[in-house]
Write an enzyme that holds these catalytic residues in place. Structure first.
Site, mmCIF file in Angstrom:
data_model
loop_
_atom_site.group_PDB
_atom_site.id
_atom_site.type_symbol
_atom_site.label_atom_id
_atom_site.label_comp_id
_atom_site.label_asym_id
_atom_site.label_seq_id
_atom_site.Cartn_x
_atom_site.Cartn_y
_atom_site.Cartn_z
ATOM 1 C CE LYS A 52 -4.454 -1.667 10.577
ATOM 2 N NZ LYS A 52 -5.881 -1.478 10.232
ATOM 3 N NE ARG A 58 -6.456 -0.611 16.719
ATOM 4 C CZ ARG A 58 -6.100 -1.579 15.892
ATOM 5 N NH1 ARG A 58 -4.865 -1.948 15.763
ATOM 6 N NH2 ARG A 58 -7.014 -2.165 15.166
ATOM 7 N NE ARG A 105 -10.851 -9.149 8.060
ATOM 8 C CZ ARG A 105 -10.283 -8.171 8.732
ATOM 9 N NH1 ARG A 105 -9.119 -7.682 8.338
ATOM 10 N NH2 ARG A 105 -10.888 -7.650 9.783
ATOM 11 N NE ARG A 115 -10.267 -9.708 12.655
ATOM 12 C CZ ARG A 115 -9.477 -8.642 12.513
ATOM 13 N NH1 ARG A 115 -8.454 -8.679 11.668
ATOM 14 N NH2 ARG A 115 -9.716 -7.538 13.194
ATOM 15 N NE ARG A 133 -12.501 -4.098 13.960
ATOM 16 C CZ ARG A 133 -12.435 -4.930 12.918
ATOM 17 N NH1 ARG A 133 -13.446 -5.727 12.639
ATOM 18 N NH2 ARG A 133 -11.367 -4.960 12.177
HETATM 19 P P1 G5P Z 1 -6.486 -5.592 14.138
HETATM 20 O O1 G5P Z 1 -6.363 -7.018 13.801
HETATM 21 O O2 G5P Z 1 -5.283 -4.727 14.061
HETATM 22 P P2 G5P Z 1 -7.869 -3.655 12.501
HETATM 23 O O3 G5P Z 1 -9.265 -3.386 12.852
HETATM 24 O O4 G5P Z 1 -6.919 -2.551 12.714
HETATM 25 O O5 G5P Z 1 -7.641 -5.029 13.239
HETATM 26 P P3 G5P Z 1 -7.917 -5.201 10.254
HETATM 27 O O6 G5P Z 1 -9.382 -5.470 10.448
HETATM 28 O O7 G5P Z 1 -6.959 -6.308 10.538
HETATM 29 O O8 G5P Z 1 -7.542 -3.940 11.050
HETATM 30 P P4 G5P Z 1 -6.487 -4.441 7.878
HETATM 31 O O9 G5P Z 1 -5.342 -5.297 8.311
HETATM 32 O O10 G5P Z 1 -6.268 -2.979 7.770
HETATM 33 O O11 G5P Z 1 -7.773 -4.692 8.769
HETATM 34 O O12 G5P Z 1 -7.033 -4.917 6.490
HETATM 35 P P5 G5P Z 1 -6.830 -6.302 5.662
HETATM 36 O O13 G5P Z 1 -7.144 -7.479 6.514
HETATM 37 O O14 G5P Z 1 -5.538 -6.275 4.938
HETATM 38 O O15 G5P Z 1 -7.991 -6.102 4.573
HETATM 39 C C1 G5P Z 1 -9.342 -6.168 4.953
HETATM 40 C C2 G5P Z 1 -10.117 -7.022 3.938
HETATM 41 O O16 G5P Z 1 -10.186 -6.293 2.707
HETATM 42 C C3 G5P Z 1 -9.458 -8.377 3.594
HETATM 43 O O17 G5P Z 1 -10.471 -9.336 3.359
HETATM 44 C C4 G5P Z 1 -8.696 -8.083 2.291
HETATM 45 O O18 G5P Z 1 -8.524 -9.251 1.485
HETATM 46 C C5 G5P Z 1 -9.646 -7.075 1.625
HETATM 47 N N1 G5P Z 1 -9.034 -6.119 0.711
HETATM 48 C C6 G5P Z 1 -7.803 -5.538 0.772
HETATM 49 N N2 G5P Z 1 -7.627 -4.692 -0.266
HETATM 50 C C7 G5P Z 1 -8.778 -4.727 -0.999
HETATM 51 C C8 G5P Z 1 -9.233 -4.082 -2.193
HETATM 52 O O19 G5P Z 1 -8.528 -3.274 -2.826
HETATM 53 N N3 G5P Z 1 -10.492 -4.374 -2.621
HETATM 54 C C9 G5P Z 1 -11.304 -5.261 -1.962
HETATM 55 N N4 G5P Z 1 -12.533 -5.513 -2.450
HETATM 56 N N5 G5P Z 1 -10.914 -5.906 -0.835
HETATM 57 C C10 G5P Z 1 -9.674 -5.639 -0.367
HETATM 58 O O20 G5P Z 1 -7.085 -5.410 15.595
HETATM 59 C C11 G5P Z 1 -8.199 -6.162 16.015
HETATM 60 C C12 G5P Z 1 -8.563 -5.793 17.426
HETATM 61 O O21 G5P Z 1 -7.478 -6.090 18.305
HETATM 62 C C13 G5P Z 1 -7.354 -5.089 19.318
HETATM 63 C C14 G5P Z 1 -8.576 -4.195 19.165
HETATM 64 O O22 G5P Z 1 -9.623 -4.725 19.910
HETATM 65 C C15 G5P Z 1 -8.868 -4.312 17.665
HETATM 66 O O23 G5P Z 1 -10.201 -3.977 17.328
HETATM 67 N N6 G5P Z 1 -6.097 -4.358 19.136
HETATM 68 C C16 G5P Z 1 -5.667 -3.350 19.890
HETATM 69 N N7 G5P Z 1 -6.223 -2.731 20.975
HETATM 70 C C17 G5P Z 1 -5.517 -1.705 21.517
HETATM 71 N N8 G5P Z 1 -4.343 -1.265 21.012
HETATM 72 C C18 G5P Z 1 -3.759 -1.860 19.946
HETATM 73 N N9 G5P Z 1 -2.574 -1.403 19.472
HETATM 74 C C19 G5P Z 1 -4.418 -2.947 19.329
HETATM 75 N N10 G5P Z 1 -4.136 -3.736 18.269
HETATM 76 C C20 G5P Z 1 -5.156 -4.592 18.166
HETATM 77 MG MG MG Z 2 -5.009 -6.640 9.963
#
Ligand code: G5P
Ligand code: MG
Length: 220
Positions: free
Chosen positions: A20, A94, A128, A161, A172
């Site tokens: 995302k 979410r 990451r 993180r 998660r």
């Molecule tokens: P977050 O911060 O919203 P998540 O768990 O939804 O966390 P996250 O972990 O931030 O989502 P993302 O943004 O979907 O993941 O993914 P990203 O960071 O872009 O990519 C992940 C990794 O993969 C990176 O290292 C990237 O470089 C790599 N990557 C991307 N594409 C590729 C690919 O094609 N190949 C490879 N090899 N790598 C790739 O929320 C965190 C916490 O905050 C709270 C909760 O506790 C949550 O767990 N929270 C909420 N709680 C309640 N309600 C809400 N609305 C909340 N929002 C946050």
């Molecule tokens: Mg994110």
């Protein structure tokens, strides 16, 4: 960059680590939208040791969702602060109550869903690295920083993180299945959901870009 005449409100969804943040960075580069990530906002609060950040830290570190009323108040107030501009919400809503709270405040034009298998995600998150102040993300395999351990733009240190340990990632993903998947159904019923499936962001991205270009030109 594609400019927009109409105010445009989008949500990006997908399991933790589905890309995302990575895709949002590409969207904001190609289209004139403000990116708002609930996770980045919460981590900024933790980093700045605000009262809210201190209260929410253990919840986030354990891979649990923070309470609906807390996050809804925080995000909706940030959205109000943006005024009349186009935005992209990442990580919110979410849960179904969060989606309802957003609906009560404003209408959403479309929802992009990144459908990435859980197995792919588990491998990604352990490699990451994040620049906390900006939310920029790197990956030692996929998009490594130019200088190991440092942010490309500011040269500041990158961190892993606290919630990216294998056990917390599993938790998660579980809360995603039980609490967030119903939100996909909520938007599907409203005819707003567009899903993109794959294991590589570089393959998914051209389809997302093409879809947004088509949608935006139909709104003008
Ligand atoms: P977050 O911060 O919203 P998540 O768990 O939804 O966390 P996250 O972990 O931030 O989502 P993302 O943004 O979907 O993941 O993914 P990203 O960071 O872009 O990519 C992940 C990794 O993969 C990176 O290292 C990237 O470089 C790599 N990557 C991307 N594409 C590729 C690919 O094609 N190949 C490879 N090899 N790598 C790739 O929320 C965190 C916490 O905050 C709270 C909760 O506790 C949550 O767990 N929270 C909420 N709680 C309640 N309600 C809400 N609305 C909340 N929002 C946050
Ligand atoms: Mg994110």
């Amino acid at each position: 960059m594609t400019s927009m005449h109409k105010i445009f409100r989008a949500v990006i969804m997908g399991p933790p680590g589905s890309g995302k943040g990575t895709v949002s960075a590409r969207i904001t580069k190609s289209f004139a939208l403000t990116h708002l990530s609930s996770g980045d906002i919460l981590r900024a609060n933790i980093n700045a040791k605000t009262e809210l950040g201190l209260l929410m830290k253990s919840c986030i570190d354990q891979g649990q969702l923070v309470p609906d009323d807390v996050i809804s108040r925080l995000i909706l107030s940030d959205l109000r602060g943006l005024g009349q501009c186009s935005w992209l919400l990442d990580g919110f809503p979410r849960t179904v109550p969060q989606a309802e709270a957003l609906d009560d405040a404003c209408s959403v034009d479309l929802v992009v869903n990144l459908n990435v298998p859980f197995q792919t995600i588990k491998q990604r998150l352990t490699s990451r690295w994040t620049h906390l102040p900006s939310g920029r993300v790197y990956n030692t395999d996929f998009n490594p920083p130019k200088v190991s351990g440092l942010d490309d733009v500011t040269g500041e240190p990158l961190v892993q993180r606290d919630d990216d340990s294998p056990e917390t990632v599993t938790r998660r993903l579980k809360s995603y299945e039980t609490q967030t998947e119903p939100v996909l159904e909520y938007y599907r019923c409203k005819g707003l959901l567009q899903s993109f499936s794959g294991t590589e962001t570089n393959k998914i991205w051209p389809h997302v870009e093409e879809f947004l270009r088509r949608k935006l030109s139909s709104l003008k």
